[in-house]
Design a protein around this motif. Sequence first.
Motif, mmCIF file in Angstrom:
data_model
loop_
_atom_site.group_PDB
_atom_site.id
_atom_site.type_symbol
_atom_site.label_atom_id
_atom_site.label_comp_id
_atom_site.label_asym_id
_atom_site.label_seq_id
_atom_site.Cartn_x
_atom_site.Cartn_y
_atom_site.Cartn_z
ATOM 1 N N ASP B 548 19.672 18.799 -68.983
ATOM 2 C CA ASP B 548 19.138 19.179 -70.295
ATOM 3 C C ASP B 548 17.783 19.881 -70.161
ATOM 4 N N ALA B 549 16.920 19.347 -69.337
ATOM 5 C CA ALA B 549 15.560 19.882 -69.255
ATOM 6 C C ALA B 549 15.438 21.051 -68.287
ATOM 7 N N SER B 550 16.390 21.170 -67.377
ATOM 8 C CA SER B 550 16.316 22.300 -66.444
ATOM 9 C C SER B 550 17.082 23.510 -66.968
ATOM 10 N N GLY B 551 17.931 23.283 -67.965
ATOM 11 C CA GLY B 551 18.736 24.386 -68.482
ATOM 12 C C GLY B 551 19.862 24.791 -67.551
ATOM 13 N N HIS B 552 20.307 23.870 -66.725
ATOM 14 C CA HIS B 552 21.390 24.151 -65.778
ATOM 15 C C HIS B 552 22.473 23.082 -65.913
ATOM 16 N N ASP B 553 23.711 23.533 -65.945
ATOM 17 C CA ASP B 553 24.826 22.601 -65.863
ATOM 18 C C ASP B 553 24.915 22.135 -64.413
ATOM 19 N N LEU B 554 24.579 20.884 -64.194
ATOM 20 C CA LEU B 554 24.522 20.371 -62.820
ATOM 21 C C LEU B 554 25.663 19.402 -62.512
ATOM 22 N N ASP B 555 26.680 19.394 -63.358
ATOM 23 C CA ASP B 555 27.783 18.448 -63.120
ATOM 24 C C ASP B 555 28.341 18.582 -61.712
ATOM 25 N N TRP B 556 28.500 19.812 -61.247
ATOM 26 C CA TRP B 556 29.048 20.010 -59.900
ATOM 27 C C TRP B 556 28.164 19.362 -58.849
ATOM 28 N N PHE B 557 26.857 19.389 -59.082
ATOM 29 C CA PHE B 557 25.924 18.824 -58.104
ATOM 30 C C PHE B 557 26.014 17.298 -58.098
ATOM 31 N N TRP B 558 25.977 16.700 -59.301
ATOM 32 C CA TRP B 558 26.079 15.227 -59.353
ATOM 33 C C TRP B 558 27.419 14.787 -58.781
ATOM 34 N N ARG B 559 28.481 15.517 -59.147
ATOM 35 C CA ARG B 559 29.819 15.168 -58.666
ATOM 36 C C ARG B 559 29.853 15.127 -57.137
ATOM 37 N N GLY B 560 29.344 16.165 -56.533
ATOM 38 C CA GLY B 560 29.434 16.270 -55.077
ATOM 39 C C GLY B 560 28.512 15.316 -54.339
ATOM 40 N N TRP B 561 27.267 15.285 -54.787
ATOM 41 C CA TRP B 561 26.282 14.501 -54.034
ATOM 42 C C TRP B 561 26.300 13.023 -54.400
ATOM 43 N N PHE B 562 26.574 12.694 -55.659
ATOM 44 C CA PHE B 562 26.421 11.309 -56.102
ATOM 45 C C PHE B 562 27.751 10.571 -56.259
ATOM 46 N N PHE B 563 28.831 11.316 -56.554
ATOM 47 C CA PHE B 563 30.108 10.642 -56.779
ATOM 48 C C PHE B 563 31.069 10.797 -55.598
ATOM 49 N N SER B 564 30.777 11.680 -54.667
ATOM 50 C CA SER B 564 31.699 11.882 -53.551
ATOM 51 C C SER B 564 31.001 11.616 -52.219
ATOM 52 N N THR B 565 31.799 11.567 -51.173
ATOM 53 C CA THR B 565 31.236 11.463 -49.824
ATOM 54 C C THR B 565 31.453 12.772 -49.061
ATOM 55 N N ASP B 566 31.712 13.841 -49.797
ATOM 56 C CA ASP B 566 31.839 15.142 -49.137
ATOM 57 C C ASP B 566 30.504 15.551 -48.511
ATOM 58 N N HIS B 567 30.580 16.493 -47.615
ATOM 59 C CA HIS B 567 29.352 17.016 -47.026
ATOM 60 C C HIS B 567 29.365 18.540 -47.090
ATOM 61 N N VAL B 568 28.229 19.131 -46.839
ATOM 62 C CA VAL B 568 28.142 20.590 -46.821
ATOM 63 C C VAL B 568 28.527 21.095 -45.435
ATOM 64 N N ASP B 569 29.554 21.907 -45.392
ATOM 65 C CA ASP B 569 29.894 22.625 -44.160
ATOM 66 C C ASP B 569 30.492 23.966 -44.572
ATOM 67 N N LEU B 570 29.648 24.950 -44.697
ATOM 68 C CA LEU B 570 30.100 26.293 -45.033
ATOM 69 C C LEU B 570 30.277 27.086 -43.743
ATOM 70 N N ALA B 571 31.232 27.983 -43.768
ATOM 71 C CA ALA B 571 31.515 28.763 -42.561
ATOM 72 C C ALA B 571 31.740 30.222 -42.939
#
Lengths: 166, 785
Positions: B548-571
Amino acid sequence: MIAVFTALLAGSLLLHPGHSTRVELQWNLQSERIELAIRIDHADLEAALRKRLGRAVRVEELTDEQAQQWIAPYLRETLRIDHGKLAPEQFSWIGWERKRASSWLYAELSPAEPPAAELSLKILTLLEVEPELNHVVTLRRGHGQTSHVLSKEKPVVVLSTKPLDR
Amino acid sequence: MLATVGLAVAQPLENNKYGGRPDPFYPIDNWLASPNEQRTASGAPGPRYWQQRADYVIEVTLDDSRQRLTGQEQVTYANRSPHPLRYLWFQLDQNMYRPDSESLLAARAPSLEPRVPFSSLRSILARQSFPGGFEIGSVTDAQQQPLPYTIVGTMMRVDLPEPLQPEGTIELQIAFAYNIVDAKLIGGRGGFEFFPSDGNYIYEIAQWYPRLVAYTDYAGWQHQHYVGKGEFTLEFGDFIVRITAPDDMLVAATGELQNPQDVLSEPQRQRLQEAATADKPVFIVTPEEAEQNEQRDRSQSKPETNTWEFQAENVRDFAFAASRKFIWDAVGHRLGDRTVMAMSYYPNEAEPLWSRYSTAAITHTLDVFSRFTFDYPYPVAISVNGPIYGMEYPMICFNGPRPESDGTYSKATKYGLISVIIHEIGHNWFPMIVNSDERQWSWMDEGLNTFLQYLAEQEWEEDYPSRRGEPADIIGFMRSSNQRPIMTQSESTLQFGNNAYGKPATALNILRETILGRDLFDFAFKEYALRWRFKRPTPEDFFRTMSDASGHDLDWFWRGWFFSTDHVDLAIERVRLYQIDAGDPDETAETQRIERDAQPKSISQQRNAELTKRVDLQPGLKDFYNDYDDLQVGEDDRKAFRKFVDGLDADEQKLLKRKSNFYVVSFRNLGGLISPIILHVDYEDGSDERLMIPASIWNQDPRAVDKLIITDKTIQRLEIDPQQQTADVEATNNHWPPKLVPSRFKLFKSEQQQNPMQKAKAEVTPKAEAIGDDAQRPADQGDNQ
């Protein structure tokens, strides 16, 4: 009794720091040795050396020779291959890299016998001072990597010694 | 409640027409409690937000001869909920030390191999024989009439004669006692430490009185028992606490001392007054005085006592410490138009480390945390050295590191002390004031606090050795197995330190530095703190406020970092180059001719070149095709091209002449966690640039995506996340052209095998010459911990 013991360990856990190391392992087909790199926080390493040596050791002041003299034997004695302790000739201290708050330790480990298709490495390092510590292990094989989280309850990781299928 | 919702319901229905691919951008609303009048969709408290209140008056006596606490509390409970309450629940955390406690009975079996050290054996025996747990003497109402109560594990239900109606208040009195645990031997968040050399004790007393359980709009009574990891949440209230202790002991506590004239000497009161306006900490009790105090003759059968009275307003708990061994230093620290007394209590065994760093670390924390949130609102901030390594309570915290017996200390001890004090003082904000429920969600205070701790550490000195916060430091954990998401109930969390402290702190650092930027993040984070100070936020309130205060939809961020155990591995999977083919037949023929001539000759072609050929011996064998150039341009082709160009307008003709390179870079997301793509581009002309591709590039396909890069230059190489901003766990696939990254071990060993001259030579090798060197960088370079 065992439950009590666990609870006591948990009691020491109530404190805030969460302890873990980072370990990278690879079986070298040519040398037939395990290549080990382990990152240990200085505070944990100092606690372990204090317990072992009966006096305080400041990791940031150790020379390379002192590290080899004090850290290397400690590391060797807290590792097991196929549940067997490592004789001095099975352990080669490669060296260490001292960072700001932790150090990477490097060693090569040889099995006592010619290796079977698999061998197990038990890592007991630091568990005597931080029973709830986790060793977060990355096992490299070829270009692939797998990860394992070791603990006092499950301190063993299994390495394949077979060549990768081409 | 949130932890029970599995990732299987990430989307409303299974989608069989998209390859079973997950949608990491699907809103997380169905995982969050619905907004209501208590908690709004913006993440702010709603118009009907309510919370209970509990005010305490406690009389307590510390028996130094038996290490026992005896007390009587009067609690006034205000029901501000819209619900009548037939009973009240109290926390009896000391019951964790009963031999029949859940924490013992539900404990998991450890490995007892290879051997059990003596210290552990001593702990086992001490714990078995320790008569711990609350002894409840009586529970009465304001008229001294007994109230029925039932003890259930670490909780106690008190049945009320009549339901406590909304807006009603009730007064209860509880008499209690318990034996104080030896914290050095058995552990805990409070307890005593015995010093055999002088026969003295340090007491750190916490979770020591029957405390009213939180009753909330989202969970009713907080009925999770105290079994170890999950700390607590309580109601705010005012405290008056009178602590009776031997008269030669110093007592430090939550709140302001109300009767210094009764318990402090005249010189101590005068020094305290001087300290309030001093530039640096002043000894209120000097090391020499503490030493004399601890050596006093205590052989008299009944020592005199002092009663210390403390008052604390708007706190959710109360803790204290007492000892004859305490040195005491203090300084008044200006914060806005107020002065906060920053104070430290420690034995001579903690010197000289503590007088040098403890109070300084307190004032530093007050400055930095206040700047990122709100000004510290309490009158005192206290750090105590004793048996507890690190634990926080309102206005007071317990910190363990000490130097060696000869007064020297290692770097690890020094920074360990500064860090733990920053951390524990920092907990005044999260969760002591922003009152999240750490028994349910450890990350809400430990994670946020560790994040601010990292910021404060980095403002202490350059290259401060922070243990957590940098993305590169979380890589090992992120890649590891045996994980649960951050959004896991405290007791069920695996790899607790990494999960509840390190991962959320790192996630917030990445959100700040890489996704939102410092300005937006800092505004939103501060807004969360301002909205929820002296209130009780839930994870939803944090997630929603930050968006709300940042003006960004961050659902994807909370989903990935807080609700999942996925990790970042881009190739980088591949790179394709496209160029505009204008259709000019002469240009096309020339290009094809160059390409043809550039084709390498096969080994047979090379060796056959010297052979005498039949057609050279017999020229009559040659015909039209021997001299025909299949790339030769005919006049008809030229005419057709001119006609085509003449038919274009000016803009089209300009586009046709453009000589840009169109690179299509194919990225793969192997770790599953959505991340922006930070792409470093090196060009052949020696220039470079950094492209920040937003995370939303993955919203059509979270596993693979192509990105077009248009440039007039020629790309020489590409690298994802060169500064390790995103916790990408695998560096080997971050490069184009592909680059072999050796193991840390091999890299180190190869460096060891170089002689000093070789090393020196390697260090001065120009960067450009190192391009293509397979052994430039380990997988996790940048880890300078």
